[in-house]
Design an enzyme around this catalytic site. Structure first.
Site, PDB file in Angstrom:
ATOM      1  N   CYS A   1       0.823  -1.212   0.000  1.00  0.00           N
ATOM      2  CA  CYS A   1       0.000   0.000   0.000  1.00  0.00           C
ATOM      3  C   CYS A   1       0.853   1.257   0.000  1.00  0.00           C
ATOM      4  O   CYS A   1       0.688   2.143  -0.819  1.00  0.00           O
ATOM      5  CB  CYS A   1      -0.944   0.011   1.195  1.00  0.00           C
ATOM      6  N   HIS A   2       1.746   1.376   0.959  1.00  0.00           N
ATOM      7  CA  HIS A   2       2.548   2.579   1.042  1.00  0.00           C
ATOM      8  C   HIS A   2       4.035   2.279   1.199  1.00  0.00           C
ATOM      9  O   HIS A   2       4.800   3.124   1.633  1.00  0.00           O
ATOM     10  CB  HIS A   2       2.046   3.478   2.174  1.00  0.00           C
ATOM     11  N   GLY A   3       4.429   1.027   0.882  1.00  0.00           N
ATOM     12  CA  GLY A   3       5.852   0.690   0.798  1.00  0.00           C
ATOM     13  C   GLY A   3       6.611   0.563   2.102  1.00  0.00           C
ATOM     14  O   GLY A   3       7.704   1.118   2.231  1.00  0.00           O
TER      15      GLY A   3
END
Lengths: 180, 416
Positions: free
Chosen positions: A144-146
């Site tokens: 999703c956001h690494g």
């Protein structure tokens, strides 16, 4: 006259007391009525009753991982290889965002047990299946956001504020754990 | 007003006892409305139309929907395939949400451009912002009901925002879920609230209209109505204008419903919710994207949540942030430029909200977020000290008729 005004004042004092006490009692009553209406939204008894899961780890080979459901959330169990255990233990805690020793996160160093929910905004990280991207540190990677997690589920890179949560669990025997 | 204005004896009998007809005649027929309103004043009634459409389609959808994690997704697919006209009703409801937000966002920017939030219309504006908040809550919970992957993970990410609150955050999230993850309890309560909140919105809309009719509509030049020469009766002038606008709106709406029903949706929501697998790229519905961009622009979890809610909070206090006494941007040469910058800024934030949070997108999100708050918190209070506004017309009639005085306006009116 002075006596009169004094008695008027004391009457006002009594009246204020009555007003304040009436509002207080009414307020407490209203809060007592409101509480069941609010608390009904908290987890119900049957939801709480489902709050533990037993997992048999005997068929889990070295390097394999399984995902089990606990409280509606995925729980990751990975049977770590000796190299992975070594990496997780040797790494310096100095530049970690949430420094925790591997020993404090695993009662049995062969098995790492984690709540598979990214601590950023609740996505499920990749890394359980053999073909999955495991991130730069070989553990798990949240698409999703690494966020990158290591072999101990510790946050090493990305936006997540804390390490992957270790659920409360205990070994019932050498190969069976009870989560919750 | 005389009591014998109704000819129909039944209407007259009822109205004498329950003056609903007098009320409607006064508020919808004779209601004096500034005569210079442009088409941007159509969007209030369009929003009302959208609200009624959503309630009507929503009620009939609920007759075929099952709020249970095992059946919700299938019941929506059954509506699409088997229920008579179910596909049509659902597509109207689904696209209706998007069109409701389009209309309301235009309505809000109309208010920003023409200074409709300024005294004496502060409460009118605040009630409007409250309606926006209620709409957002309703839309968010409605999107969870089909129980697709985006429904589930959108609900997970958004409810997790509350975990950023220090100390009580985790307990609040558990309370919102009714469990330890988004599950059946969550779906049930969201359905219940999604059903009831629109009626709360109707209540606030009624207050919004009461506040509106207290001083009447603002108008493009933003000066007060000075008398009957500045107004026309609402009916037929604005009823017909609103109906024309409605027909244009319906053309676009029908085009979306019949030809591009899934354009504003997300394909992942046609995959049933799976708590074990997160889709690679989670995005909220388009109308939340600017706020989502602000959330992600701030590197701190709690900070991001505070800025996101702050973006709406500044709207509540806008009537006191803007120190200029001139309402309409037509007479504010500098503010007019910044208005368009704000509009572009919001569109940019919307675009950035849909992009992955990495590289240049993060930097641009931060700049756009900074501008948003600069505009509201610094520009609005300070600009009036620098800006030289253009002279205001004497009356609403003056710029239209070129004459100026109320007398000449009156003369023209008599000729007509």
């Amino acid at each position: 006259m002075p006596k009169n005004s004094k008695s008027k004042n004391s009457n006002e004092g009594k009246r204020d007391f009555l007003i304040v006490s009436t509002y207080t009692i009414a307020g407490i009553g209203a809060a007592a009525v409101a509480w069941p209406l609010i608390d009904q939204m908290n987890p119900a008894a049957d939801t709480l009753a489902l709050a533990s899961t037993e997992v048999d780890l005997s068929s889990l080979e070295e390097g394999q991982a399984i995902t089990v459901t606990w409280r509606g959330k995925p729980v990751f169990v990975r049977h770590r290889t000796p190299e992975e255990i070594k990496l997780a233990k040797q790494v310096s805690l100095d530049d970690m965002r949430h420094p925790e020793r591997d020993e404090d996160r695993v009662p049995n160093e062969k098995y790492i047990v984690l709540v598979g929910v990214c601590t950023h905004l609740g996505c499920v990280p990749l890394g359980q299946k053999s073909g999955d991207v495991k991130g730069q540190y070989g553990g798990w990677f949240c698409p999703c956001h690494g966020s990158h997690y290591d072999h101990s589920g510790r946050i090493r890179k990305g936006p997540a504020p804390t390490n992957l949560e270790v659920p409360s669990y205990k070994f019932l025997s050498d190969n069976v754990i009870k989560i919750g | 007003m005389s009591k014998s204005k109704f000819k129909n004896p039944v209407v007259k009998w009822i109205d004498h006892r329950l003056p609903v007809f007098s009320f409607m005649d006064h508020e919808l027929n004779h209601y004096p409305t500034p005569k210079n309103l442009n088409y941007f004043w159509n969007f209030g009634s369009l929003a009302g139309f959208a609200l009624v459409t959503m309630i009507v389609t929503g009620i009939v959808l609920s007759m075929n929907y099952t709020a249970h994690v095992d059946y919700a997704f299938d019941s929506v697919e059954r509506i699409m395939r088997d229920v008579n006209h179910g596909w049509l009703i659902r597509y109207i409801h689904m696209n209706g949400a998007s069109f409701f937000f389009i209309v309301v966002y235009i309505h809000i920017f109309r208010g920003l451009y023409y200074g409709s939030y300024k005294a004496p219309r502060e409460l009118l504006w605040i009630l409007g912002v409250l309606i926006l908040l209620l709409m957002m809550a309703t839309a968010f919970m409605g999107y969870v009901l089909p129980w697709g992957q985006m429904s589930f993970w959108g609900a997970t990410v958004i409810t997790n925002l509350f975990s950023a609150i220090p100390l009580v955050g985790e307990s609040i999230v558990t309370w919102l879920w009714g469990g330890f993850s988004v599950d059946n309890s969550t779906l049930n309560r969201f359905f219940s609230l999604h059903f009831v909140l629109p009626f709360v919105i109707v209540g606030v809309v009624i207050l919004h209209l009461v506040a509106l009719h207290r001083f009447g509509s603002n108008n493009p030049i933003g000066i007060d109505v000075r008398g009957t020469q500045d107004t026309v009766p609402f009916s037929p002038y604005y009823t017909i204008k609103d109906l024309f606008g409605l027909s244009v709106f319906l053309s676009f709406f029908a085009a979306a419903v019949f030809f591009f029903p899934n354009f504003m949706g997300h394909p992942d929501n046609y995959i049933e919710a799976n708590p074990m697998v997160t889709p690679a790229h989670i995005v909220p519905e388009w109308y939340f994207l600017p706020f989502y961009a602000i959330l992600r622009a701030v590197p701190d979890k709690l900070g991001g949540v505070l800025f996101m809610f702050g973006a709406i909070a500044v709207l509540f206090i806008l009537p006191w942030l803007d120190r200029s006494s001139v309402r309409s941007s037509q007479f504010r040469p500098i503010y007019k430029i910044f208005f368009w910058i704000l509009l572009l800024d919001c569109v940019l934030l919307g675009y950035l909200g849909a992009m992955p949070a990495e590289g240049i997108y993060v930097i641009l999100s931060r700049i756009a977020t900074a501008y948003y708050f600069f505009h509201f918190l610094i520009l609005f209070p300070l600009l009036p000290y620098i800006e030289k506004t253009k002279p205001l017309p004497i009356s609403i009639s003056e710029p239209i008729l070129g004459g100026g005085s109320a007398a000449s306006a009156f003369a023209v009116r008599e000729k007509r």
